[in-house]
Design a protein around this motif. Sequence first.
Motif, PDB file in Angstrom:
ATOM      1  N   SER A   1     -21.370  66.632  32.665  1.00 31.24           N
ATOM      2  CA  SER A   1     -22.380  65.614  32.939  1.00 31.24           C
ATOM      3  C   SER A   1     -23.623  66.304  33.453  1.00 31.24           C
ATOM      4  O   SER A   1     -23.588  67.479  33.783  1.00 31.24           O
ATOM      5  CB  SER A   1     -21.874  64.594  33.948  1.00 31.24           C
ATOM      6  OG  SER A   1     -21.703  65.236  35.195  1.00 31.24           O
TER       7      SER A   1
ATOM      8  N   SER B   1     -40.894  56.781  21.301  1.00 36.32           N
ATOM      9  CA  SER B   1     -39.589  56.731  20.628  1.00 36.32           C
ATOM     10  C   SER B   1     -39.075  55.304  20.482  1.00 36.32           C
ATOM     11  O   SER B   1     -38.260  55.019  19.604  1.00 36.32           O
ATOM     12  CB  SER B   1     -38.565  57.591  21.368  1.00 36.32           C
ATOM     13  OG  SER B   1     -38.167  56.981  22.579  1.00 36.32           O
ATOM     14  N   GLU B   2     -39.535  54.417  21.348  1.00 36.80           N
ATOM     15  CA  GLU B   2     -39.120  53.014  21.262  1.00 36.80           C
ATOM     16  C   GLU B   2     -39.945  52.230  20.233  1.00 36.80           C
ATOM     17  O   GLU B   2     -39.552  51.153  19.813  1.00 36.80           O
ATOM     18  CB  GLU B   2     -39.214  52.362  22.642  1.00 36.80           C
ATOM     19  CG  GLU B   2     -38.197  52.960  23.613  1.00 36.80           C
ATOM     20  CD  GLU B   2     -38.424  52.553  25.061  1.00 36.80           C
ATOM     21  OE1 GLU B   2     -39.382  51.793  25.338  1.00 36.80           O
ATOM     22  OE2 GLU B   2     -37.648  53.006  25.907  1.00 36.80           O
TER      23      GLU B   2
ATOM     24  N   ASP C   1     -34.714  64.295  26.650  1.00 38.88           N
ATOM     25  CA  ASP C   1     -34.261  65.074  27.799  1.00 38.88           C
ATOM     26  C   ASP C   1     -32.738  65.086  27.782  1.00 38.88           C
ATOM     27  O   ASP C   1     -32.108  64.284  27.108  1.00 38.88           O
ATOM     28  CB  ASP C   1     -34.808  64.512  29.119  1.00 38.88           C
ATOM     29  CG  ASP C   1     -34.380  63.079  29.366  1.00 38.88           C
ATOM     30  OD1 ASP C   1     -33.168  62.773  29.216  1.00 38.88           O
ATOM     31  OD2 ASP C   1     -35.247  62.259  29.702  1.00 38.88           O
TER      32      ASP C   1
ATOM     33  N   ARG D   1     -30.673  64.477  30.290  1.00 40.31           N
ATOM     34  CA  ARG D   1     -30.072  63.416  31.090  1.00 40.31           C
ATOM     35  C   ARG D   1     -29.797  62.159  30.267  1.00 40.31           C
ATOM     36  O   ARG D   1     -28.830  61.450  30.518  1.00 40.31           O
ATOM     37  CB  ARG D   1     -30.962  63.061  32.276  1.00 40.31           C
ATOM     38  CG  ARG D   1     -31.020  64.150  33.322  1.00 40.31           C
ATOM     39  CD  ARG D   1     -31.632  63.632  34.605  1.00 40.31           C
ATOM     40  NE  ARG D   1     -32.004  64.581  35.616  1.00 40.31           N
ATOM     41  CZ  ARG D   1     -31.325  65.600  36.066  1.00 40.31           C
ATOM     42  NH1 ARG D   1     -30.174  65.884  35.544  1.00 40.31           N
ATOM     43  NH2 ARG D   1     -31.760  66.392  37.017  1.00 40.31           N
ATOM     44  N   SER D   2     -30.631  61.874  29.289  1.00 37.81           N
ATOM     45  CA  SER D   2     -30.433  60.664  28.484  1.00 37.81           C
ATOM     46  C   SER D   2     -29.568  60.922  27.252  1.00 37.81           C
ATOM     47  O   SER D   2     -29.307  60.009  26.482  1.00 37.81           O
ATOM     48  CB  SER D   2     -31.786  60.091  28.057  1.00 37.81           C
ATOM     49  OG  SER D   2     -32.445  60.998  27.209  1.00 37.81           O
ATOM     50  N   LEU D   3     -29.114  62.153  27.080  1.00 37.30           N
ATOM     51  CA  LEU D   3     -28.310  62.504  25.908  1.00 37.30           C
ATOM     52  C   LEU D   3     -26.828  62.430  26.270  1.00 37.30           C
ATOM     53  O   LEU D   3     -26.376  63.062  27.215  1.00 37.30           O
ATOM     54  CB  LEU D   3     -28.681  63.918  25.457  1.00 37.30           C
ATOM     55  CG  LEU D   3     -28.260  64.359  24.083  1.00 37.30           C
ATOM     56  CD1 LEU D   3     -28.846  63.435  23.023  1.00 37.30           C
ATOM     57  CD2 LEU D   3     -28.734  65.773  23.828  1.00 37.30           C
ATOM     58  N   GLU D   4     -26.096  61.637  25.521  1.00 31.99           N
ATOM     59  CA  GLU D   4     -24.671  61.480  25.781  1.00 31.99           C
ATOM     60  C   GLU D   4     -23.920  62.763  25.456  1.00 31.99           C
ATOM     61  O   GLU D   4     -24.292  63.512  24.558  1.00 31.99           O
ATOM     62  CB  GLU D   4     -24.109  60.344  24.922  1.00 31.99           C
ATOM     63  CG  GLU D   4     -24.735  59.003  25.201  1.00 31.99           C
ATOM     64  CD  GLU D   4     -24.400  57.986  24.126  1.00 31.99           C
ATOM     65  OE1 GLU D   4     -23.587  58.301  23.216  1.00 31.99           O
ATOM     66  OE2 GLU D   4     -24.957  56.887  24.175  1.00 31.99           O
TER      67      GLU D   4
ATOM     68  N   SER E   1     -33.214  60.255  19.028  1.00 31.57           N
ATOM     69  CA  SER E   1     -34.279  61.020  19.673  1.00 31.57           C
ATOM     70  C   SER E   1     -33.698  61.809  20.829  1.00 31.57           C
ATOM     71  O   SER E   1     -32.806  61.344  21.538  1.00 31.57           O
ATOM     72  CB  SER E   1     -35.390  60.098  20.197  1.00 31.57           C
ATOM     73  OG  SER E   1     -36.102  59.540  19.122  1.00 31.57           O
TER      74      SER E   1
ATOM     75  N   ASN F   1     -32.167  56.059  17.989  1.00 33.90           N
ATOM     76  CA  ASN F   1     -31.212  56.437  19.011  1.00 33.90           C
ATOM     77  C   ASN F   1     -30.924  57.933  19.006  1.00 33.90           C
ATOM     78  O   ASN F   1     -30.330  58.442  19.941  1.00 33.90           O
ATOM     79  CB  ASN F   1     -29.909  55.651  18.838  1.00 33.90           C
ATOM     80  CG  ASN F   1     -30.124  54.179  19.056  1.00 33.90           C
ATOM     81  OD1 ASN F   1     -31.000  53.785  19.813  1.00 33.90           O
ATOM     82  ND2 ASN F   1     -29.343  53.365  18.383  1.00 33.90           N
TER      83      ASN F   1
ATOM     84  N   LYS G   1     -41.171  58.853  25.497  1.00 32.58           N
ATOM     85  CA  LYS G   1     -40.158  57.796  25.638  1.00 32.58           C
ATOM     86  C   LYS G   1     -40.692  56.483  25.066  1.00 32.58           C
ATOM     87  O   LYS G   1     -40.013  55.823  24.285  1.00 32.58           O
ATOM     88  CB  LYS G   1     -39.756  57.620  27.093  1.00 32.58           C
ATOM     89  CG  LYS G   1     -38.686  56.553  27.287  1.00 32.58           C
ATOM     90  CD  LYS G   1     -37.992  56.683  28.600  1.00 32.58           C
ATOM     91  CE  LYS G   1     -36.971  55.621  28.866  1.00 32.58           C
ATOM     92  NZ  LYS G   1     -36.261  55.055  27.768  1.00 32.58           N
TER      93      LYS G   1
ATOM     94  N   LYS H   1     -42.563  67.744  32.115  1.00 34.65           N
ATOM     95  CA  LYS H   1     -41.149  67.468  31.872  1.00 34.65           C
ATOM     96  C   LYS H   1     -40.479  68.591  31.089  1.00 34.65           C
ATOM     97  O   LYS H   1     -39.275  68.690  31.043  1.00 34.65           O
ATOM     98  CB  LYS H   1     -40.986  66.138  31.142  1.00 34.65           C
ATOM     99  CG  LYS H   1     -41.460  64.959  31.960  1.00 34.65           C
ATOM    100  CD  LYS H   1     -41.541  63.722  31.084  1.00 34.65           C
ATOM    101  CE  LYS H   1     -42.216  62.574  31.750  1.00 34.65           C
ATOM    102  NZ  LYS H   1     -43.631  62.735  32.009  1.00 34.65           N
TER     103      LYS H   1
END
Length: 158
Positions: free
Chosen positions: A157, A117-118, A11, A13-16, A8, A6, A114, A132
């Motif tokens: 955001s 990473s999974e 990008d 956009r996917s980072l909280e 990783s 989690n 991506k 990217k």
Amino acid sequence: MSSRKNFSILDLRSLEKTKIDFLFSIADSIAASKSAPIQGFGKTGALLFFEASTRTRMSFETACARLGIHPLRLDGGAGSSLEKGETLEDTVLNVEAMKPSFLVIRCGDDLDLKDLSEKISTPILNAGWGKKKGIRHKLCWMLTPFASIWGRVQVKSF
């Protein structure tokens, strides 16, 4: 699979927001430290650069040195099993089997970070992913010289 995956960073956009704030707080504490940090002592980080790079690769090598982390380096495919036909994904999986603390990967569009990473538990940091791009420049812009001029950038955001 470990929950470490989690962490990783592929990008922004996917980072909280909380993770970005956490990264900034770590950077602030390292910058404020008067002595060399020892938190990385005994750890390794794999720097896998499947595409040419100077500034990005050297930035990550410098960061490893300053944090006491030993970098495992792979530059291009010269001298590796890639020359014998091993796939990029298999190379990453073989390096991940050595249990580095993290993987920094610069690659073209032919490797899906991506998806990778999974499949693995070791955190991946995108250092340039084909069209990217990487996130280093965006995070550095938020962190560095501008912070001293305008103060810390507030992450709302993306």
